[in-house]
Design a protein around this motif. Structure first.
Motif, PDB file in Angstrom:
ATOM      1  N   ALA A   1       0.842  -1.197   0.000  1.00 26.93           N
ATOM      2  CA  ALA A   1       0.000   0.000   0.000  1.00 26.93           C
ATOM      3  C   ALA A   1       0.872   1.240   0.000  1.00 26.93           C
ATOM      4  CB  ALA A   1      -0.895   0.004   1.239  1.00 26.93           C
ATOM      5  N   HIS A   2       0.313   2.312  -0.547  1.00 28.61           N
ATOM      6  CA  HIS A   2       0.962   3.621  -0.469  1.00 28.61           C
ATOM      7  C   HIS A   2       0.530   4.320   0.810  1.00 28.61           C
ATOM      8  CE1 HIS A   2       2.278   2.957  -4.521  1.00 28.61           C
ATOM      9  NE2 HIS A   2       1.040   2.896  -4.963  1.00 28.61           N
ATOM     10  N   SER A   3      -0.733   4.114   1.191  1.00 25.83           N
ATOM     11  CA  SER A   3      -1.254   4.603   2.469  1.00 25.83           C
ATOM     12  C   SER A   3      -2.398   3.697   2.900  1.00 25.83           C
ATOM     13  CB  SER A   3      -1.724   6.063   2.365  1.00 25.83           C
ATOM     14  OG  SER A   3      -2.859   6.165   1.535  1.00 25.83           O
ATOM     15  N   VAL A   4      -2.676   3.697   4.210  1.00 22.99           N
ATOM     16  CA  VAL A   4      -3.702   2.824   4.782  1.00 22.99           C
ATOM     17  C   VAL A   4      -4.461   3.594   5.844  1.00 22.99           C
ATOM     18  CG1 VAL A   4      -4.136   0.668   6.041  1.00 22.99           C
ATOM     19  CG2 VAL A   4      -2.214   0.794   4.438  1.00 22.99           C
ATOM     20  N   GLU A   5      -5.769   3.528   5.799  1.00 23.61           N
ATOM     21  CA  GLU A   5      -6.626   4.075   6.846  1.00 23.61           C
ATOM     22  C   GLU A   5      -7.437   2.922   7.416  1.00 23.61           C
ATOM     23  OE1 GLU A   5      -6.627   7.181   8.018  1.00 23.61           O
ATOM     24  OE2 GLU A   5      -5.043   7.664   6.582  1.00 23.61           O
ATOM     25  N   VAL A   6      -7.513   2.842   8.746  1.00 25.32           N
ATOM     26  CA  VAL A   6      -8.236   1.751   9.392  1.00 25.32           C
ATOM     27  C   VAL A   6      -9.381   2.325  10.212  1.00 25.32           C
ATOM     28  CG1 VAL A   6      -8.082  -0.218  10.950  1.00 25.32           C
ATOM     29  CG2 VAL A   6      -6.123   0.378   9.494  1.00 25.32           C
ATOM     30  N   ASP A   7     -10.587   1.864   9.934  1.00 23.32           N
ATOM     31  CA  ASP A   7     -11.784   2.245  10.682  1.00 23.32           C
ATOM     32  C   ASP A   7     -12.042   1.129  11.695  1.00 23.32           C
ATOM     33  OD1 ASP A   7     -14.387   2.634  11.629  1.00 23.32           O
ATOM     34  OD2 ASP A   7     -15.180   3.230   9.679  1.00 23.32           O
ATOM     35  N   VAL A   8     -11.597   1.357  12.930  1.00 24.09           N
ATOM     36  CA  VAL A   8     -11.697   0.336  13.971  1.00 24.09           C
ATOM     37  C   VAL A   8     -13.158  -0.032  14.235  1.00 24.09           C
ATOM     38  CG1 VAL A   8     -11.241  -0.167  16.415  1.00 24.09           C
ATOM     39  CG2 VAL A   8      -9.527   1.050  15.044  1.00 24.09           C
TER      40      VAL A   8
ATOM     41  N   ARG B   1     -12.981  -1.839   8.898  1.00 27.93           N
ATOM     42  CA  ARG B   1     -12.712  -1.573   7.481  1.00 27.93           C
ATOM     43  C   ARG B   1     -11.300  -1.035   7.299  1.00 27.93           C
ATOM     44  NH1 ARG B   1     -17.542   0.777   5.457  1.00 27.93           N
ATOM     45  NH2 ARG B   1     -18.007  -1.401   5.136  1.00 27.93           N
ATOM     46  N   VAL B   2     -10.599  -1.621   6.342  1.00 27.33           N
ATOM     47  CA  VAL B   2      -9.251  -1.187   6.001  1.00 27.33           C
ATOM     48  C   VAL B   2      -9.310  -0.574   4.601  1.00 27.33           C
ATOM     49  CG1 VAL B   2      -6.855  -1.906   5.656  1.00 27.33           C
ATOM     50  CG2 VAL B   2      -8.264  -3.054   7.383  1.00 27.33           C
ATOM     51  N   ALA B   3      -9.050   0.723   4.523  1.00 25.50           N
ATOM     52  CA  ALA B   3      -9.041   1.423   3.237  1.00 25.50           C
ATOM     53  C   ALA B   3      -7.592   1.540   2.779  1.00 25.50           C
ATOM     54  CB  ALA B   3      -9.669   2.802   3.384  1.00 25.50           C
ATOM     55  N   VAL B   4      -7.329   1.004   1.611  1.00 25.03           N
ATOM     56  CA  VAL B   4      -5.968   0.930   1.094  1.00 25.03           C
ATOM     57  C   VAL B   4      -5.843   1.786  -0.163  1.00 25.03           C
ATOM     58  CG1 VAL B   4      -4.201  -0.630   0.184  1.00 25.03           C
ATOM     59  CG2 VAL B   4      -5.758  -1.422   1.977  1.00 25.03           C
ATOM     60  N   ASP B   5      -4.816   2.620  -0.187  1.00 23.56           N
ATOM     61  CA  ASP B   5      -4.453   3.332  -1.400  1.00 23.56           C
ATOM     62  C   ASP B   5      -3.269   2.574  -1.973  1.00 23.56           C
ATOM     63  OD1 ASP B   5      -4.114   5.200  -3.442  1.00 23.56           O
ATOM     64  OD2 ASP B   5      -2.769   6.422  -2.214  1.00 23.56           O
ATOM     65  N   GLY B   6      -3.514   1.889  -3.073  1.00 26.29           N
ATOM     66  CA  GLY B   6      -2.460   1.090  -3.686  1.00 26.29           C
ATOM     67  C   GLY B   6      -3.000   0.383  -4.908  1.00 26.29           C
TER      68      GLY B   6
ATOM     69  N   GLU C   1      -4.343  -4.695  -7.892  1.00 26.52           N
ATOM     70  CA  GLU C   1      -3.827  -6.039  -8.161  1.00 26.52           C
ATOM     71  C   GLU C   1      -3.146  -6.642  -6.932  1.00 26.52           C
ATOM     72  OE1 GLU C   1      -1.407  -6.066 -11.678  1.00 26.52           O
ATOM     73  OE2 GLU C   1      -2.971  -5.077 -12.859  1.00 26.52           O
ATOM     74  N   TRP C   2      -2.810  -5.812  -5.942  1.00 27.99           N
ATOM     75  CA  TRP C   2      -2.188  -6.281  -4.707  1.00 27.99           C
ATOM     76  C   TRP C   2      -3.216  -6.674  -3.655  1.00 27.99           C
ATOM     77  CZ3 TRP C   2       1.157  -1.268  -4.221  1.00 27.99           C
ATOM     78  CH2 TRP C   2       2.095  -1.228  -5.249  1.00 27.99           C
ATOM     79  N   ARG C   3      -4.503  -6.510  -3.968  1.00 32.70           N
ATOM     80  CA  ARG C   3      -5.554  -6.723  -2.957  1.00 32.70           C
ATOM     81  C   ARG C   3      -5.448  -8.099  -2.300  1.00 32.70           C
ATOM     82  NH1 ARG C   3     -10.470  -8.509  -1.499  1.00 32.70           N
ATOM     83  NH2 ARG C   3     -11.850  -7.022  -0.457  1.00 32.70           N
ATOM     84  N   GLN C   4      -5.340  -9.160  -3.099  1.00 35.28           N
ATOM     85  CA  GLN C   4      -5.303 -10.502  -2.508  1.00 35.28           C
ATOM     86  C   GLN C   4      -4.098 -10.686  -1.603  1.00 35.28           C
ATOM     87  OE1 GLN C   4      -7.864 -12.796  -2.584  1.00 35.28           O
ATOM     88  NE2 GLN C   4      -6.608 -13.615  -0.925  1.00 35.28           N
ATOM     89  N   GLN C   5      -2.968 -10.111  -1.975  1.00 34.46           N
ATOM     90  CA  GLN C   5      -1.784 -10.185  -1.115  1.00 34.46           C
ATOM     91  C   GLN C   5      -2.048  -9.450   0.209  1.00 34.46           C
ATOM     92  OE1 GLN C   5       0.742  -8.737  -4.468  1.00 34.46           O
ATOM     93  NE2 GLN C   5       2.253 -10.063  -3.479  1.00 34.46           N
TER      94      GLN C   5
ATOM     95  N   LEU D   1      -3.259  -9.686   6.007  1.00 32.21           N
ATOM     96  CA  LEU D   1      -4.150  -9.386   7.128  1.00 32.21           C
ATOM     97  C   LEU D   1      -4.597 -10.666   7.820  1.00 32.21           C
ATOM     98  CD1 LEU D   1      -6.255  -6.550   5.478  1.00 32.21           C
ATOM     99  CD2 LEU D   1      -4.630  -6.300   7.371  1.00 32.21           C
ATOM    100  N   ALA D   2      -4.926 -11.684   7.052  1.00 34.64           N
ATOM    101  CA  ALA D   2      -5.358 -12.961   7.642  1.00 34.64           C
ATOM    102  C   ALA D   2      -4.243 -13.577   8.478  1.00 34.64           C
ATOM    103  CB  ALA D   2      -5.806 -13.921   6.547  1.00 34.64           C
ATOM    104  N   ARG D   3      -3.004 -13.509   7.989  1.00 29.77           N
ATOM    105  CA  ARG D   3      -1.875 -14.048   8.760  1.00 29.77           C
ATOM    106  C   ARG D   3      -1.692 -13.307  10.078  1.00 29.77           C
ATOM    107  NH1 ARG D   3       0.325 -14.281   3.596  1.00 29.77           N
ATOM    108  NH2 ARG D   3       1.490 -12.339   3.895  1.00 29.77           N
ATOM    109  N   MET D   4      -2.089 -12.032  10.107  1.00 28.94           N
ATOM    110  CA  MET D   4      -1.979 -11.233  11.331  1.00 28.94           C
ATOM    111  C   MET D   4      -3.128 -11.501  12.300  1.00 28.94           C
ATOM    112  SD  MET D   4      -0.986  -7.512   9.830  1.00 28.94           S
ATOM    113  CE  MET D   4      -0.916  -6.781  11.468  1.00 28.94           C
ATOM    114  N   GLY D   5      -4.174 -12.204  11.833  1.00 24.14           N
ATOM    115  CA  GLY D   5      -5.330 -12.450  12.680  1.00 24.14           C
ATOM    116  C   GLY D   5      -6.527 -11.578  12.347  1.00 24.14           C
ATOM    117  N   TYR D   6      -6.495 -10.938  11.179  1.00 23.40           N
ATOM    118  CA  TYR D   6      -7.591 -10.083  10.734  1.00 23.40           C
ATOM    119  C   TYR D   6      -8.126 -10.598   9.402  1.00 23.40           C
ATOM    120  CZ  TYR D   6      -5.299  -7.122  14.152  1.00 23.40           C
ATOM    121  OH  TYR D   6      -4.709  -6.650  15.297  1.00 23.40           O
TER     122      TYR D   6
END
Length: 96
Positions: free
Chosen positions: A29-36, A40-45, A48-52, A57-62
């Motif tokens: 990502a170029h930037s990330v905003e997280v709405d706790v 919701r995780v808003a990604v600027d990037g 095509e990187w979405r699945q990665q 996130l899944a590996r982190m427990g999210y």
């Protein structure tokens, strides 16, 4: 380009900091905003990187909403508690 990922287990600002840091450090990502509140995780990037990003996130427990069930969800929840604690420690040591 921007996209969002709805995830499970976000509990606090520490979780948000862990998520933001991981996606940025992995170059997903170029930037990330997280709405706790809404999980919701808003990604600027690159979209095509979405699945990665979802996989990271899944590996982190999210895990992405609706993608994990049964015992996998319990394991993901445990990982998110660890990530949350790490984020809180980072906040405390960085004076945030």
């Amino acid at each position: 380009m921007s996209y969002t990922i709805d995830v499970e287990n976000i509990k606090c600002g520490g979780c948000a900091n862990s998520i933001r840091g991981r996606l940025l450090e992995q170059g997903l990502a170029h930037s990330v905003e997280v709405d706790v509140e809404h999980g919701r995780v808003a990604v600027d990037g690159n979209p095509e990187w979405r699945q990665q990003a979802v996989d990271a996130l899944a590996r982190m427990g999210y895990p992405e909403v609706g993608s994990v069930e049964g015992m996998k969800a319990a394991a993901a929840k445990a990982k998110s508690f660890v990530s949350c604690a790490i984020g809180r420690i980072d906040n405390a040591t960085q004076g945030k």
